[in-house]
Design an enzyme around this catalytic site. Sequence first.
Site, PDB file in Angstrom:
ATOM      1  N   SER A   1      -3.683  -1.456  -5.108  1.00  0.00           N
ATOM      2  CA  SER A   1      -3.077  -2.699  -4.616  1.00  0.00           C
ATOM      3  C   SER A   1      -3.021  -2.685  -3.102  1.00  0.00           C
ATOM      4  O   SER A   1      -3.160  -1.672  -2.472  1.00  0.00           O
ATOM      5  CB  SER A   1      -1.693  -2.868  -5.203  1.00  0.00           C
ATOM      6  OG  SER A   1      -0.854  -1.802  -4.830  1.00  0.00           O
TER       7      SER A   1
ATOM      8  N   GLU B   1       7.938  -4.630  -8.235  1.00  0.00           N
ATOM      9  CA  GLU B   1       7.078  -3.786  -9.074  1.00  0.00           C
ATOM     10  C   GLU B   1       7.919  -2.868  -9.965  1.00  0.00           C
ATOM     11  O   GLU B   1       8.684  -2.037  -9.474  1.00  0.00           O
ATOM     12  CB  GLU B   1       6.123  -2.984  -8.185  1.00  0.00           C
ATOM     13  CG  GLU B   1       5.025  -3.886  -7.622  1.00  0.00           C
ATOM     14  CD  GLU B   1       4.068  -3.182  -6.677  1.00  0.00           C
ATOM     15  OE1 GLU B   1       2.970  -3.709  -6.478  1.00  0.00           O
ATOM     16  OE2 GLU B   1       4.421  -2.119  -6.145  1.00  0.00           O
TER      17      GLU B   1
ATOM     18  N   THR C   1       8.554 -12.396   5.077  1.00  0.00           N
ATOM     19  CA  THR C   1       8.204 -11.738   3.833  1.00  0.00           C
ATOM     20  C   THR C   1       6.702 -11.654   3.665  1.00  0.00           C
ATOM     21  O   THR C   1       5.939 -12.145   4.476  1.00  0.00           O
ATOM     22  CB  THR C   1       8.741 -12.489   2.629  1.00  0.00           C
ATOM     23  OG1 THR C   1       8.492 -11.690   1.479  1.00  0.00           O
ATOM     24  CG2 THR C   1       8.035 -13.803   2.430  1.00  0.00           C
TER      25      THR C   1
ATOM     26  N   THR D   1      -0.457 -11.490  -6.430  1.00  0.00           N
ATOM     27  CA  THR D   1      -1.247 -10.244  -6.542  1.00  0.00           C
ATOM     28  C   THR D   1      -0.671  -9.422  -7.695  1.00  0.00           C
ATOM     29  O   THR D   1      -1.012  -9.675  -8.841  1.00  0.00           O
ATOM     30  CB  THR D   1      -1.256  -9.447  -5.211  1.00  0.00           C
ATOM     31  OG1 THR D   1       0.072  -9.227  -4.787  1.00  0.00           O
ATOM     32  CG2 THR D   1      -2.034 -10.176  -4.153  1.00  0.00           C
TER      33      THR D   1
ATOM     34  N   LYS E   1       5.039 -15.134  -2.563  1.00  0.00           N
ATOM     35  CA  LYS E   1       4.465 -14.092  -3.413  1.00  0.00           C
ATOM     36  C   LYS E   1       4.917 -12.745  -2.859  1.00  0.00           C
ATOM     37  O   LYS E   1       5.270 -12.613  -1.686  1.00  0.00           O
ATOM     38  CB  LYS E   1       2.948 -14.175  -3.475  1.00  0.00           C
ATOM     39  CG  LYS E   1       2.190 -13.950  -2.200  1.00  0.00           C
ATOM     40  CD  LYS E   1       1.958 -12.525  -1.790  1.00  0.00           C
ATOM     41  CE  LYS E   1       1.359 -11.732  -2.927  1.00  0.00           C
ATOM     42  NZ  LYS E   1       1.241 -10.308  -2.503  1.00  0.00           N
TER      43      LYS E   1
ATOM     44  N   ASN F   1       1.591   1.557  -8.994  1.00  0.00           N
ATOM     45  CA  ASN F   1       1.043   1.962  -7.705  1.00  0.00           C
ATOM     46  C   ASN F   1       0.128   3.173  -7.780  1.00  0.00           C
ATOM     47  O   ASN F   1      -0.577   3.478  -6.818  1.00  0.00           O
ATOM     48  CB  ASN F   1       2.177   2.198  -6.711  1.00  0.00           C
ATOM     49  CG  ASN F   1       2.739   0.872  -6.252  1.00  0.00           C
ATOM     50  OD1 ASN F   1       2.027   0.105  -5.617  1.00  0.00           O
ATOM     51  ND2 ASN F   1       3.970   0.593  -6.630  1.00  0.00           N
TER      52      ASN F   1
END
Lengths: 405, 405
Positions: free
Chosen positions: A405, A276, A189, A152, A178, A400
Site C-alpha cells: 500500500s 486499517e 488529512t 485505497t 479517503k 500492511n
Amino acid sequence: MAVNLSVKTADQLAPVAGVDLFVAEAGIKTPGRKDVLVVHLDKGNTVAGVFTLNRFCAAPVQLCKEYLANNAQIRALVVNTGNANAGTGEQGRERARAVCASVAAELGCEPHQVLPFSTGVILEPLPVDKIIAALPKRRASSWAEAAEAIMTTDTLPKAASRVLDIDGHKVTLTGIAKGSGMIHPNMATMLGFVATDAPIIRPLLEQLVKEVADPSFNSITVDGDTSTNDSFILISTGKSTLPLVDSASQPAYAQLKAALTDIATELAQAIIRDGEGATKFITVKVEGGRSVAECKAVAYAIAKSPLVKTAFFASDPNLGRLLCAIGYAGVNDLDVDRLELYLDDVLVAVDGGRNPAYKEEDGQRVMNQAEITVRAVLNRGAASATVWTCDFSYDYVKINADYRS
Amino acid sequence: MAVNLSVKTADQLAPVAGVDLFVAEAGIKTPGRKDVLVVHLDKGNTVAGVFTLNRFCAAPVQLCKEYLANNAQIRALVVNTGNANAGTGEQGRERARAVCASVAAELGCEPHQVLPFSTGVILEPLPVDKIIAALPKRRASSWAEAAEAIMTTDTLPKAASRVLDIDGHKVTLTGIAKGSGMIHPNMATMLGFVATDAPIIRPLLEQLVKEVADPSFNSITVDGDTSTNDSFILISTGKSTLPLVDSASQPAYAQLKAALTDIATELAQAIIRDGEGATKFITVKVEGGRSVAECKAVAYAIAKSPLVKTAFFASDPNLGRLLCAIGYAGVNDLDVDRLELYLDDVLVAVDGGRNPAYKEEDGQRVMNQAEITVRAVLNRGAASATVWTCDFSYDYVKINADYRS
C-alpha cells in the site's frame, strides 16, 4: 470491519452548484476499478487548501501549493489512487503536470488551473499514460460515486453533507475523504475535499481551511505515520444566494465555520472508523492542561502507543499502559499525583495510583464496548484537546504486511 | 523467536569480585518461577544509575534516585518481576521501602542502602508479603541464573561479559539486562545492571553511566513506549588491582568506557533481538546530519513507524515508507533532493526519488535477510547516529493482546 460507519447514499449527499464530478477507470493498480476522479469547477469559485508538512511531500502536493500561491483561478481537480507520485523527484512533477495539461486541454483552460492529487504506493513512477488514456471520463452519478473513486485500503467510501439556512439563504456543503492507513495528518488529512456554494473570499477561505482542519483532520491518528500526500481542500463555488462572506466577524462566517468543522470532523472520524484493521473507535480527551499543545501531546501519546492500542483490541483493561503513555508524553513538570484518569464514566486512577474504588469489572465493561472515551484530567490549567484513534489488531499487520500500500 | 541471540552459559560470564548473587521464587505472578534477584555488594563499592524520564516513574525508581542522591553506601540491589510497582502512589513507595528493609535486616545495613527495582504490570499493588516471605533466597549459580530471574516477556536471558587487561591489571566487567516490550528507553533501559571490579570514583561513575547509556540503551526501540521503570545501574566493586580511576583523562578511563559501551550495546541489542514478536534485527544509521539530535530524530522516525516495521516483517521492499518516515521526522529544512537512502549496500533513493539503477530484486534480496541495515545520508553536516529496532509482527499483537504484561 469499519466501526459504526455506513455508506452514504446519493440522496444523503446534496449536490453543490458549480461542481461537476467525473470518474474513470485507468487500471493504475487494479483493472476495472474506479481510480480517477475529476472535479470541474465553474468560474468565479475560490479554493484554499492545507497540505502535509512531510518533507517528502508528493509531486502533486508541490504543484498544488505552487498553483494556489500564484492565485490561479482553479477550474478542476484531478485525483488518482494506486500511486502516490511521492519520492519521484523532478520526473514526478513532470508527470503530474502532464496529467493537469490533459485535463486542462479538455476543459479549455491552462494546466496550472488544474490541481492534481495522488494517493497510493510511494517511490514508484506515476503511470501517466494510463491516466491520460482514461480521460475523457464519465460523469459521476453523485458525490457517493466520487467518494468511491478515491478509495485505497478504505473498506467504505466516506462522504458527508449539510444543508443550512443562513438568513433565509439556502447553503449547501458536501465533502468526501479517503484514508485508512498512514494516517497521522499534520496540517491536513490524506485526501479531503469539501465544497460549498456559499460565496467566500479567498483570504477568508484560507483562514477557514486551517481553522477547520485543526480540530478535525489534524486530530486523528491510525498509525502515527504522517503521509507524503495529505491534502485538505475547501471549495467555494459562490452559487448560493447568500451575500458574499468577506469578514470573519460576519455571523455567516461563524455559522459556516461551525458547519464545515462539523462536516470535516465527521469525515475525519470516518477515516478512523475505517482505520486499517480497526475494531474499536477511541476518543481521547485531555482536559485541565496549561495549553492545547500539551493536551494534544498527551492525547497523541495515548493514541499512538502500540501497547495501549493492542490492549483496546483485546478488550483488556490493562490501564497502567495509559498512565505510562501519559508519563512519557513530554510534559516534564506534570504532577502525576494530581491526574485523574477516566474510562468513560469509570474513575480509574487518582492521587498517582489506582482509584481505591476502581473495580476490574467496571473497566472490563467499558473495554468491551466498540466506542470508548479515555479522559485524562491534568488539573493544571483550563486548556483541553480531543483526538480520535482506533485499536491495533492482527488485521493492521495483515493489511500492511500482505499488501503493497 | 529471538533474532540471532543465544543463551550465555555460566562459563561465558566472568564473576565480579565483590558481587554476590541470589535468586528466589516468590510466586508474584507465576508459581515456581524465579522472580526475585538480590545482589549483595561488598563495602567500598561505588554505584551510579540513570533512570526513566517517564513522569509516572515507578516507586522503586523514585527510591533509587533518592538513595543515590543522598550518597548512601549501597550494599544491595533487590529486583522483582511480575509487578512494576508503578502508578501505585504513596502506598507503592511504602511497599518498596518494606522490601528494602527486609533485605537490609538480613544483611545488617540500613534500608536506604538497598536499591529496589521492579518490572511487570503497572497500576497493581506490589505483593510485598509474597516477596518478603520468599527471602531469604538462595545463592545463584552464576550471572546466567541471575539473568533468568529478571525476565518477563523475554524469551531468553540476556547477559554479557568482558575481561580486560589494563596496564597489566586484570579487570572484569559483567552485566545483565531484561526487556522485550515497552522498550523505548529515555535515559536508560528497562533493567540493566553492569558490574566491574575496576575501582572508579563515584562522580566519574556517574559520568560514565550517562556516556555509556546514550549510544546503547538510549538507542533502541521496540514499540516506542518509554517504560515507567527503566533503570541502568553501573557498579564498581574496586576489587581489581587496577589503581583508582579518578579522572576522565586517564587512559584507563577511556579503556573502561569503550569496554562498558561495548557490553551495554551487546545487552541493548539483545533486548531488540528478543523484542516482542521480533523476526528481524534492523540497524538504522543516519549520517551527514547537522547534529546528533536530528540524526537520532530521523533514525527513530524510521525505527518507530508501524508501516516500516510491518514491511520488514513481510520482507516487502516497500521502501517509499522509509522516505515517508524520514520526511516527517521533524527536520523542517531537510532538502530531500540531497538525501541518499541505502538498504545494506543497495542505493535505493537519490535526487529526491528512486535511484534509476535500483532493481526490485536487489531490495528483495536484502529484505529477505534476518539482519538489515538502513542507511540514510542527509548530506548536510558531519553528525551521525545509530538506532536499533525490530520488525512488527502478528506475534507483537498476540503477545500484547493476549497477555497482561
